[in-house]
Design a protein around this motif. Structure first.
Motif, mmCIF file in Angstrom:
data_model
loop_
_atom_site.group_PDB
_atom_site.id
_atom_site.type_symbol
_atom_site.label_atom_id
_atom_site.label_comp_id
_atom_site.label_asym_id
_atom_site.label_seq_id
_atom_site.Cartn_x
_atom_site.Cartn_y
_atom_site.Cartn_z
ATOM 1 N N GLY A 42 0.815 -1.206 0.000
ATOM 2 C CA GLY A 42 0.000 0.000 0.000
ATOM 3 C C GLY A 42 0.853 1.263 0.000
ATOM 4 O O GLY A 42 0.589 2.212 -0.747
ATOM 5 N N GLY A 43 1.891 1.261 0.821
ATOM 6 C CA GLY A 43 2.822 2.395 0.831
ATOM 7 C C GLY A 43 3.540 2.552 -0.498
ATOM 8 O O GLY A 43 3.712 3.670 -1.009
ATOM 9 N N LEU A 46 1.084 3.992 -3.042
ATOM 10 C CA LEU A 46 0.910 5.429 -2.827
ATOM 11 C C LEU A 46 2.115 6.218 -3.320
ATOM 12 O O LEU A 46 1.963 7.288 -3.931
ATOM 13 C CB LEU A 46 0.657 5.727 -1.354
ATOM 14 C CG LEU A 46 -0.721 5.351 -0.829
ATOM 15 C CD1 LEU A 46 -0.803 5.573 0.677
ATOM 16 C CD2 LEU A 46 -1.792 6.147 -1.542
ATOM 17 N N ALA A 49 1.907 6.402 -6.947
ATOM 18 C CA ALA A 49 0.769 7.200 -7.409
ATOM 19 C C ALA A 49 1.117 8.680 -7.510
ATOM 20 O O ALA A 49 0.541 9.383 -8.353
ATOM 21 C CB ALA A 49 -0.425 7.007 -6.481
ATOM 22 N N TYR A 77 -2.760 -4.371 -6.540
ATOM 23 C CA TYR A 77 -2.923 -4.217 -5.094
ATOM 24 C C TYR A 77 -4.190 -4.926 -4.620
ATOM 25 O O TYR A 77 -4.183 -5.584 -3.573
ATOM 26 C CB TYR A 77 -2.944 -2.736 -4.692
ATOM 27 C CG TYR A 77 -3.009 -2.555 -3.204
ATOM 28 C CD1 TYR A 77 -1.909 -2.849 -2.410
ATOM 29 C CD2 TYR A 77 -4.175 -2.132 -2.580
ATOM 30 C CE1 TYR A 77 -1.968 -2.711 -1.034
ATOM 31 C CE2 TYR A 77 -4.239 -1.987 -1.204
ATOM 32 C CZ TYR A 77 -3.136 -2.273 -0.440
ATOM 33 O OH TYR A 77 -3.187 -2.146 0.922
#
Length: 126
Positions: A42-43, A46, A49, A77
């Motif tokens: 997830g990190g 991000l 992104a 993800y």
């Protein structure tokens, strides 16, 4: 000199099965429940992104590649999160999570590299 060459085969196998320095013997691939993979992925998603969103704020010639990369990152993800909760066997689950994380990294690297190359190709040469 490597003393493993003089060890019997069964002893060398036993050593490799318990050697904590081997990649396959890391705790994230043996004893984790998989939650750490979700957090790290997830990190990572991000972090990837940010440049993609910056490209999409002022869409240029690489906008299609940026959108494609962003969508693939979200899909990968989601697959990683689904694998965490759907695969019962711990070892298989952790291997699938590791592979999905590597695929996410490859997609991000190739997508962002393609975006940069496309944007640079439109810069007039002096």
């Amino acid at each position: 000199m490597d003393d493993r060459a003089h060890q019997p085969a069964h002893r060398a196998r036993r050593r490799s099965a318990t050697d904590p320095t081997l990649v396959r013997n890391q705790p994230a691939l043996r004893s984790s429940d998989g939650t750490i993979w979700i957090v790290v992925a997830g990190g990572f998603a991000l972090a990837c992104a940010v440049p993609l969103v910056l490209i999409l704020v002022d869409p240029g010639p690489s906008a299609v590649v940026a959108w494609t990369t962003a969508v693939l990152m979200v899909v990968l993800y989601a697959a990683l999160v689904a694998a965490r909760f759907l695969i019962a066997d711990r070892v298989q689950r952790l291997r699938v999570l590791a592979v999905l994380m590597l695929v996410m990294a490859a997609v991000a690297l190739l997508g962002l590299l393609a975006c940069v190359l496309i944007e640079w190709s439109t810069v007039p040469r002096v």
